[in-house]
Scaffold this active site. Structure first.
Site, PDB file in Angstrom:
ATOM      1  CD  GLU A 259      -3.184  -1.165   2.106  1.00 28.48           C
ATOM      2  OE1 GLU A 259      -4.279  -1.317   1.839  1.00 28.48           O
ATOM      3  OE2 GLU A 259      -2.712  -0.665   3.206  1.00 28.48           O
TER       4      GLU A 259
ATOM      5  CD  GLU B 292      -5.005  -5.711   2.334  1.00 29.90           C
ATOM      6  OE1 GLU B 292      -5.238  -4.489   2.549  1.00 29.90           O
ATOM      7  OE2 GLU B 292      -3.445  -5.702   2.121  1.00 29.90           O
TER       8      GLU B 292
END
Length: 718
Positions: free
Chosen positions: A207, A287
């Site tokens: 991320e 995710e």
């Protein structure tokens, strides 16, 4: 790691679960038939290919460090029984390198050593017929302490984590070498090494698009450094990055490796944005958040109802997407290893600016914290079976049976250590003097690595009097108890409104007016202790928000506006070797130390001593350690929960709970979590030592329950 009877039972059940499916190939048999000539490819829009055969990935995150090793196989079997064909695995740097240059892959003497045999984790995953999406960090986020980064990085100043800062990159490269050298021969495909292993894809960082400001460029050279390091160390599997495309576009991608998506809501928008950057590659949602995590002081347990879960998963499948459920099974933040969030809106802090995560990482996932099935599990299995073209081609096991938890009998506590007794057990190496305040990480401890977890105490001899004013410049990091001559004098932090008061991390430059009515006079002086608990380093935030030193360090402590200097500093780390018991005197004056259901030879002088009989008059405000024994008569102890919510349980205010030397996590009366999960494998047949570090209150009774309580759901079923 499991006892003989349990291991034999698991092997028998393993055989029976797969018996009768020999006519169907396993995942590995199907994708390796004809010989392995290539790995995972992402050059078609509708699906991946593995060894030239179409593959849609159905994966679930599996945090081996949040699950007792004796339960790994059970959880993985449940993943495959739901139709998953892969698991997604984070690797926490802070567990595998607890001290600079000291690596632990299951053979160490650290509190978490039993969890850390990473190659064995991957072997069991493969034995359960699952592929691996490997995410080694160095940063993993994951609501794990400091995002998986070791706190000893902060013993060096300056330190700019997750950047091209050379001291950080030097350590990251050493860490990645240690990880990849142990798993590179476990890749599904390698042109230069072994083939047929479980690893099909490897993530670069995590991320990274979020690690920056607005649309300012990210430190892509750091990502390029990590990519090169992975490749140099032997990674030949498909590389990828993951971010939320709606928020950070392609800011966290490097060299056009595969982009993947993270999201819960706004699924269609995220999927469209992902395709806008790579229209001819497969969609992979690395995710999909089927629930969420909780913070202490929140009013609800964060959940996602079944209707929304179904809609989001269906949207992913409509886009012919692969999916990883983050989480499919959450597990537990053992010990002091929970992460935290920095609260900020448009660049400005939002009160109380910091939010530590609960011990439970149930996540409202398809499998509960204890590994039980939920309606989401059933729905996921149904939808995967409908969507996966290989659902009726490949073998999969029957669902493992659930072993229900039990409510063990109540315990009467008869022994305790008061605050002075706790400090009397500190070795001299846990004490030092300093002219100025120092954070945990910069103490001269643990071979220059500082203190990672627990409590830090700053002591001064002061001629206090009622009405004196104490001011702490900056913020407390994180929870402070002011103790004068052994008596706690500030209010406990037990509800959200208390976060505005002295002792909390919430106020800037907090002030306290001294009241010695419960202490007496300081003649000529009093011993004044500022005891600070590290409630967990933030695992997510902007670059300036991850300077996560703990203790008192942002500014001086003032008494009547005069800065105080010359401190005695004490470290309370609460590691297992210090907390747990010693049963049998061994050779050469050593003790056999009972922990993690095995005996380890160690020095006798680390066990706690000086226990006193507990009376009702001893349950005053302030820190205490309690000790009790739980008798378990079953040959295979079952899961249970420490109950701190029942009418007779609410004197347990805040602290940590140790079972046979292992810290199973924090409890906090503020909620939303009101029970603490204790897996059966942590218990032994016979006597089990229970030790509780309680910050504020305590009781002479302890109760267990067979029903978890995570608080009221935030998203009830429609």
């Amino acid at each position: 790691m499991c006892r003989f009877k349990l291991c034999f039972l698991l092997m028998t059940l393993s055989h029976l679960a797969w018996e009768g499916m020999a006519q169907q190939p396993t995942v590995y048999e199907y994708f390796s038939s004809g010989g392995i000539t290539e790995g995972l490819k992402a050059d078609q829009r509708d699906h991946f290919t593995l060894n030239g055969k179409p593959l849609t990935i159905y994966s679930g995150s599996f945090h081996y460090f949040r699950i007792h090793p004796d339960q790994w196989r059970d959880r993985l079997r449940k993943y495959r029984a739901a139709g998953l064909n892969a698991v997604d695995i984070y690797v926490p740097w802070n567990l595998h390198e607890p001290k600079r240059g000291e690596f632990d892959f299951g053979q160490g003497n650290n509190d978490f050593s039993m969890f850390l045999d990473l190659p064995r984790v991957l072997e069991i995953v493969q034995e359960e017929d699952l592929l691996v999406v490997f995410r080694p960090g160095p940063y993993i986020c994951g609501e794990w302490e400091f995002g998986g980064l070791p706190s000893w990085l902060l013993s060096e100043t300056p330190m700019f984590i997750r950047t091209s800062h050379k001291p950080y990159q030097d350590r990251a490269a050493i860490y990645l070498h240690e990880i990849i050298s142990r798993v590179k021969d476990m890749q599904f495909y390698s042109a230069s090494g072994k083939t047929g292993g479980p690893i099909i894809a490897v993530q670069i960082e995590n991320e990274y698009g979020n690690f920056g400001y607005g649309d300012f460029p990210r430190d892509i050279e750091h990502l390029r450094f990590l990519k090169k390091t992975l490749e140099t160390e032997g990674v030949e599997s498909l590389l990828f990055t993951s971010d939320s495309p709606n928020l950070t576009k392609d800011y966290g991608n490097v060299d056009n490796v595969l982009m993947t998506a993270n999201f819960k809501f706004d699924s269609l928008e995220n999927l469209d944005n992902l395709l806008s950057f790579q229209p001819n590659r497969p969609v992979f949602v690395t995710e999909f958040w089927p629930g969420w995590f909780d913070h202490w002081f929140e009013q609800v347990h964060n959940t996602l109802n079944l209707e929304d879960f179904t809609e989001i998963l269906q949207n992913i499948f409509l886009y012919k997407g692969s999916v990883n459920f983050y989480m499919f099974h959450g597990g537990t933040n053992w010990g002091f290893m929970n992460g935290a969030n920095v609260l900020a809106g448009t660049g400005l802090p939002i009160f109380p600016s910091y939010a530590p995560d609960t011990a439970s990482y149930d996540y409202d996932a398809p499998l509960t914290e204890a590994g039980h099935y939920t309606p989401k599990y059933d729905r996921a299995a149904e939808m995967i079976a409908t969507n996966d073209p290989l659902a009726n081609v490949l073998a999969k096991p029957a669902r493992p049976a659930i072993v229900p938890p039990v409510a063990y009998p109540d315990i009467t506590i008869t022994e305790y250590l008061d605050y002075a007794g706790i400090l009397s057990n500190l070795p001299s190496t846990a004490k030092q003097s300093s002219k100025v305040l120092l954070p945990m990480e910069q103490l001269d401890l643990n071979d220059g690595n500082g203190q990672s977890y627990g409590y830090i105490i700053y002591r001064k001899q002061l001629a206090l009097k009622t009405g004196d004013k104490i001011k702490i410049r900056g913020h407390v990091r994180d929870l402070l108890q002011l103790i004068v001559n052994g008596k706690m004098v500030n209010r406990p932090i037990l509800e959200f409104s208390d976060l505005a008061f002295f002792g909390s991390w919430g106020p800037l430059d907090s002030e306290f007016e001294v009241d010695l009515s419960e202490v007496g006079t300081c003649n000529p002086s009093c011993t004044v202790d500022f005891m600070v608990e590290n409630l967990g380093r933030a695992n997510y935030g902007k670059p300036h928000e991850l300077q996560q030193n703990k203790g008192l360090w942002e500014g001086p402590v003032l008494l009547n506006n005069q800065p105080l200097e010359d401190w005695e500093i004490m470290s309370l780390e609460f590691n297992s070797a210090w907390v747990s018991r010693y049963d049998i005197l061994g050779k050469d004056g050593h003790c056999l130390h009972f922990a993690f259901l095995q005996f380890l030879e160690t020095n006798c002088n680390f066990s706690l001593s000086g226990w006193k009989p507990l009376g009702a008059e001893d349950l005053t405000l302030g820190p205490k350690i309690f000790k009790a024994n739980l008798q378990v008569d079953d040959d295979s102890p079952q899961d249970t929960y420490f109950d701190f919510d029942c009418p007779d349980c609410q004197s347990w205010k805040h602290g940590s709970f140790f079972v046979n030397g292992f810290n199973v996590g924090r409890y906090f009366q503020v909620g939303p979590q009101k029970t603490l999960y204790i897996p059966g494998p942590f218990l032994a047949t016979g006597s089990n030592e229970i030790v509780i570090m309680e910050n504020y209150g305590g009781s002479n009774k302890m109760k267990f329950t067979d029903v978890p309580n995570y608080g009221s759901p935030s998203s009830p079923q429609k």
